[in-house]
Design a protein around this motif. Sequence first.
Motif, short mmCIF file in Angstrom:
data_model
loop_
_atom_site.label_atom_id
_atom_site.label_comp_id
_atom_site.label_asym_id
_atom_site.label_seq_id
_atom_site.Cartn_x
_atom_site.Cartn_y
_atom_site.Cartn_z
N LYS A 17 0.85 -1.19 0.00
CA LYS A 17 0.00 0.00 0.00
C LYS A 17 0.88 1.24 0.00
O LYS A 17 2.05 1.19 0.43
CB LYS A 17 -0.95 0.01 1.20
N GLU A 19 -0.28 5.01 0.74
CA GLU A 19 -1.25 6.08 0.98
C GLU A 19 -0.57 7.44 1.00
O GLU A 19 0.61 7.55 1.34
CB GLU A 19 -1.96 5.84 2.31
N ARG A 20 -1.33 8.45 0.60
CA ARG A 20 -0.77 9.80 0.60
C ARG A 20 -0.20 10.16 1.98
O ARG A 20 -0.85 9.92 3.00
CB ARG A 20 -1.84 10.82 0.22
N GLU A 50 -2.60 13.87 -7.32
CA GLU A 50 -3.81 13.13 -7.68
C GLU A 50 -3.53 12.14 -8.82
O GLU A 50 -4.08 11.03 -8.84
CB GLU A 50 -4.93 14.10 -8.09
N THR A 52 -0.71 10.59 -9.35
CA THR A 52 -0.01 9.45 -8.76
C THR A 52 -0.96 8.56 -7.99
O THR A 52 -0.87 7.33 -8.05
CB THR A 52 1.13 9.94 -7.84
N GLU A 53 -1.90 9.15 -7.26
CA GLU A 53 -2.90 8.37 -6.53
C GLU A 53 -3.73 7.52 -7.49
O GLU A 53 -4.00 6.33 -7.22
CB GLU A 53 -3.82 9.30 -5.73
N LYS A 54 -4.10 8.09 -8.62
CA LYS A 54 -4.89 7.36 -9.61
C LYS A 54 -4.09 6.17 -10.15
O LYS A 54 -4.61 5.07 -10.30
CB LYS A 54 -5.30 8.29 -10.75
N LEU A 56 -1.67 4.58 -8.63
CA LEU A 56 -1.45 3.59 -7.58
C LEU A 56 -2.70 2.76 -7.28
O LEU A 56 -2.59 1.60 -6.88
CB LEU A 56 -0.96 4.28 -6.31
N LYS A 57 -3.87 3.34 -7.48
CA LYS A 57 -5.10 2.58 -7.24
C LYS A 57 -5.16 1.36 -8.15
O LYS A 57 -5.57 0.27 -7.74
CB LYS A 57 -6.33 3.47 -7.47
N GLY A 58 -4.72 1.52 -9.39
CA GLY A 58 -4.68 0.39 -10.30
C GLY A 58 -3.46 -0.47 -10.07
O GLY A 58 -3.51 -1.69 -10.19
N CYS A 59 -2.37 0.17 -9.69
CA CYS A 59 -1.08 -0.52 -9.52
C CYS A 59 -1.12 -1.56 -8.41
O CYS A 59 -0.56 -2.64 -8.54
CB CYS A 59 -0.01 0.52 -9.22
N ARG A 61 -3.95 -2.88 -6.88
CA ARG A 61 -5.26 -3.51 -6.68
C ARG A 61 -5.32 -4.94 -7.22
O ARG A 61 -6.12 -5.75 -6.78
CB ARG A 61 -6.34 -2.65 -7.34
#
Length: 226
Positions: A17, A19-20, A50, A52-54, A56-59, A61
């Motif tokens: 994980k 997280e920011r 934002e 990078t967050e997008k 990582l959500k796919g990265c 999951r």
Amino acid sequence: MDPVILTPRLKLTLVEKAERGSLEFEWLHELRSDEKTTWWSLYGQSKSIEDTEKFLKGCLRNDYRIVYAVHKTLEPTSGSIDGDAQPVKQGERPTEFIGLVTLTSLEGGGLALPENLTIPAADATTTLSLELAYQFLPRAWGQGYAAESLKALFEACKRAPAAFWAPFSKVYVRAIVNDGNPASLRVMEKAGVTRKGLYYWTGKVWLAGGWREEDDLHIFGMYLLE
């Protein structure tokens, strides 16, 4: 998978994980926001936190997504007892973040390839196919870190218990390298990944600073478990 992998020069840390505000997010945002690092990435450069967050959500999951942050080990500032320098174990040495290596399941996605460039159709139900990717910051280029990381990653996959890969009995890794990226072609050779052949791709994608509608893609692949 091993939480930490050590090589003579590197420390690979499993990322589950990011997280920011976390150290992991800081590492990956530095990587994703660097233009040169992401030059050959289909995801492109992150222009914001934002973005990078997008990514990582796919990265992080995918059920079969293996992500390791790569740090190079630095020479320690040695302490001393009565004036004598004390040895420092490798895992305790200071480190510097330099890159990322990943393996991602191709279940239900990825570029479809002809059978001569991938696994036999008869093996599809028993084989987990993974796609290899990596990115390194420019300060780490040209020093053999990518190939060293990939070799360590492959060995860690071979050490993983059979239950980790269940229900699959075989594990195959592939990599796709653009003909315009000779540095990555050399990495594949040094890492020992077998070249399967050349695939002529057509379509439309933004990559390496412009729109591309055709490319020669070098296909590499090998079994990690069979």
